[in-house]
Design a protein around this motif. Structure first.
Motif, PDB file in Angstrom:
ATOM      1  N   PHE A 134       0.822  -1.202   0.000  1.00  0.00           N
ATOM      2  CA  PHE A 134       0.000   0.000   0.000  1.00  0.00           C
ATOM      3  C   PHE A 134       0.860   1.256   0.000  1.00  0.00           C
ATOM      4  CE2 PHE A 134      -2.947   2.774   2.791  1.00  0.00           C
ATOM      5  CZ  PHE A 134      -3.492   3.383   1.675  1.00  0.00           C
ATOM      6  N   TYR A 135       0.668   2.106  -0.997  1.00  0.00           N
ATOM      7  CA  TYR A 135       1.315   3.412  -1.021  1.00  0.00           C
ATOM      8  C   TYR A 135       0.467   4.351  -0.158  1.00  0.00           C
ATOM      9  CZ  TYR A 135       3.894   1.522  -5.031  1.00  0.00           C
ATOM     10  OH  TYR A 135       4.686   0.762  -5.853  1.00  0.00           O
ATOM     11  N   ASP A 136       0.773   4.364   1.133  1.00  0.00           N
ATOM     12  CA  ASP A 136      -0.069   5.007   2.134  1.00  0.00           C
ATOM     13  C   ASP A 136       0.181   6.508   2.186  1.00  0.00           C
ATOM     14  OD1 ASP A 136      -1.578   5.746   4.294  1.00  0.00           O
ATOM     15  OD2 ASP A 136      -0.898   4.135   5.599  1.00  0.00           O
ATOM     16  N   ARG A 137      -0.669   7.242   1.561  1.00  0.00           N
ATOM     17  CA  ARG A 137      -0.558   8.697   1.505  1.00  0.00           C
ATOM     18  C   ARG A 137      -0.821   9.361   2.857  1.00  0.00           C
ATOM     19  NH1 ARG A 137      -4.919  11.375  -1.974  1.00  0.00           N
ATOM     20  NH2 ARG A 137      -4.757  13.007  -0.413  1.00  0.00           N
ATOM     21  N   TYR A 138      -1.414   8.612   3.796  1.00  0.00           N
ATOM     22  CA  TYR A 138      -1.805   9.179   5.084  1.00  0.00           C
ATOM     23  C   TYR A 138      -0.788   8.928   6.195  1.00  0.00           C
ATOM     24  CZ  TYR A 138      -6.357   9.274   2.771  1.00  0.00           C
ATOM     25  OH  TYR A 138      -7.371   9.490   1.882  1.00  0.00           O
ATOM     26  N   ASN A 139       0.107   7.969   6.016  1.00  0.00           N
ATOM     27  CA  ASN A 139       0.949   7.546   7.127  1.00  0.00           C
ATOM     28  C   ASN A 139       2.347   7.212   6.637  1.00  0.00           C
ATOM     29  OD1 ASN A 139       1.719   6.721   9.683  1.00  0.00           O
ATOM     30  ND2 ASN A 139       0.915   4.652   9.429  1.00  0.00           N
ATOM     31  N   LYS A 160       4.111  12.905  -0.337  1.00  0.00           N
ATOM     32  CA  LYS A 160       4.122  13.343  -1.739  1.00  0.00           C
ATOM     33  C   LYS A 160       4.696  12.266  -2.650  1.00  0.00           C
ATOM     34  CE  LYS A 160       4.205  18.335  -1.048  1.00  0.00           C
ATOM     35  NZ  LYS A 160       4.940  19.597  -1.284  1.00  0.00           N
ATOM     36  N   GLN A 161       5.717  11.561  -2.160  1.00  0.00           N
ATOM     37  CA  GLN A 161       6.292  10.475  -2.951  1.00  0.00           C
ATOM     38  C   GLN A 161       5.281   9.348  -3.123  1.00  0.00           C
ATOM     39  OE1 GLN A 161       9.287  10.412  -4.643  1.00  0.00           O
ATOM     40  NE2 GLN A 161       8.317   8.596  -5.533  1.00  0.00           N
ATOM     41  N   GLN A 162       4.483   9.110  -2.085  1.00  0.00           N
ATOM     42  CA  GLN A 162       3.468   8.065  -2.180  1.00  0.00           C
ATOM     43  C   GLN A 162       2.412   8.417  -3.224  1.00  0.00           C
ATOM     44  OE1 GLN A 162       4.756   5.603  -1.086  1.00  0.00           O
ATOM     45  NE2 GLN A 162       4.216   5.083   1.015  1.00  0.00           N
ATOM     46  N   LEU A 163       2.093   9.685  -3.348  1.00  0.00           N
ATOM     47  CA  LEU A 163       1.147  10.100  -4.384  1.00  0.00           C
ATOM     48  C   LEU A 163       1.709   9.806  -5.769  1.00  0.00           C
ATOM     49  CD1 LEU A 163      -0.146  13.554  -3.045  1.00  0.00           C
ATOM     50  CD2 LEU A 163      -1.164  11.293  -2.750  1.00  0.00           C
ATOM     51  N   HIS A 164       2.999  10.046  -5.944  1.00  0.00           N
ATOM     52  CA  HIS A 164       3.639   9.740  -7.228  1.00  0.00           C
ATOM     53  C   HIS A 164       3.712   8.234  -7.457  1.00  0.00           C
ATOM     54  CE1 HIS A 164       4.842  13.719  -8.626  1.00  0.00           C
ATOM     55  NE2 HIS A 164       5.116  14.032  -7.367  1.00  0.00           N
ATOM     56  N   ASN A 165       4.055   7.483  -6.413  1.00  0.00           N
ATOM     57  CA  ASN A 165       4.109   6.014  -6.531  1.00  0.00           C
ATOM     58  C   ASN A 165       2.762   5.452  -6.972  1.00  0.00           C
ATOM     59  OD1 ASN A 165       6.770   6.043  -5.657  1.00  0.00           O
ATOM     60  ND2 ASN A 165       6.265   5.520  -3.539  1.00  0.00           N
ATOM     61  N   ALA A 166       1.690   6.029  -6.442  1.00  0.00           N
ATOM     62  CA  ALA A 166       0.345   5.522  -6.729  1.00  0.00           C
ATOM     63  C   ALA A 166      -0.015   5.613  -8.204  1.00  0.00           C
ATOM     64  CB  ALA A 166      -0.679   6.279  -5.889  1.00  0.00           C
TER      65      ALA A 166
END
Length: 199
Positions: free
Chosen positions: A64-69, A74-80
């Motif tokens: 899970f690319y966890d944007r909340y935790n 910001k990197q997780q948003l890109h990974n998603a």
């Protein structure tokens, strides 16, 4: 009241895959069966109300690319954007089978239109409207206002209760996207829940 059968028929005609569920629990069971691999999410009260975020964090078979935790959300948003699956809701779904979304950063609408291999869009019955005019009205009176309040934004709609078409730094209304069809047939799957969910 919006016509659910008409909406379902037109979504399919527009190359979306469609599933309809009586309850949020039924929809969550479906997601658990079909969502695998790397997973990203768009900001969504609907997903939170369904328990989706907790499940994604706990399932050992999901990355899970966890944007909340995370130390770098910001990197997780890109990974998603390159995930196997992307989960989100929609601000409105029209009876003629289109999705209408308004975004602040644009990560959600970007993933919807291009990137992840599969996109699941979960919507409650409260988000189904007759046409684009009603979809825009729904965002301006309900979705944008409630999300600005939830996110503690300094935008005029927080005080007025309706969109003021502002250009404030805190606006969450930067990208307006109408998705008329799924360019790759059934890449976008719309899950309609016969309950009120999200804003």
């Amino acid at each position: 009241m919006a016509d659910l059968l008409k909406t379902e028929k037109n979504l399919r005609a527009n190359h979306f895959k469609v599933e309809v569920f009586q309850t949020r629990e039924d929809a969550l069971k479906y997601l658990k069966k079909h969502v695998k691999g790397t997973v990203g999410v768009g900001g969504s009260v609907t997903l939170s109300q369904m328990g989706v975020i907790e499940w994604l964090r706990e399932d050992p078979e999901i990355h899970f690319y966890d944007r909340y935790n995370d130390i770098d959300p910001k990197q997780q948003l890109h990974n998603a954007l390159n995930a196997d699956c992307f989960l989100m809701s929609s601000n409105a779904v029209t009876e003629d089978g289109m999705l209408y979304n308004v975004d602040g950063t644009g990560n959600r609408v970007s993933a919807l239109t291009f990137g992840p291999k599969k996109v699941f869009v979960v919507v409650g019955r409260n988000k189904i409207v007759k046409n684009l005019e009603e979809a825009i009205d729904r965002v301006e009176r309900i979705a944008a206002v409630k999300n600005c309040i939830r996110l503690k934004k300094n935008a005029p709609c927080v005080k007025t209760g309706h969109c003021m078409h502002c250009n404030f730094d805190d606006t969450i209304c930067s990208s307006f996207v109408l998705t008329r069809r799924s360019h790759i047939k059934q890449r976008i799957e719309v899950l309609i829940v016969k309950e009120d969910l999200g804003y």
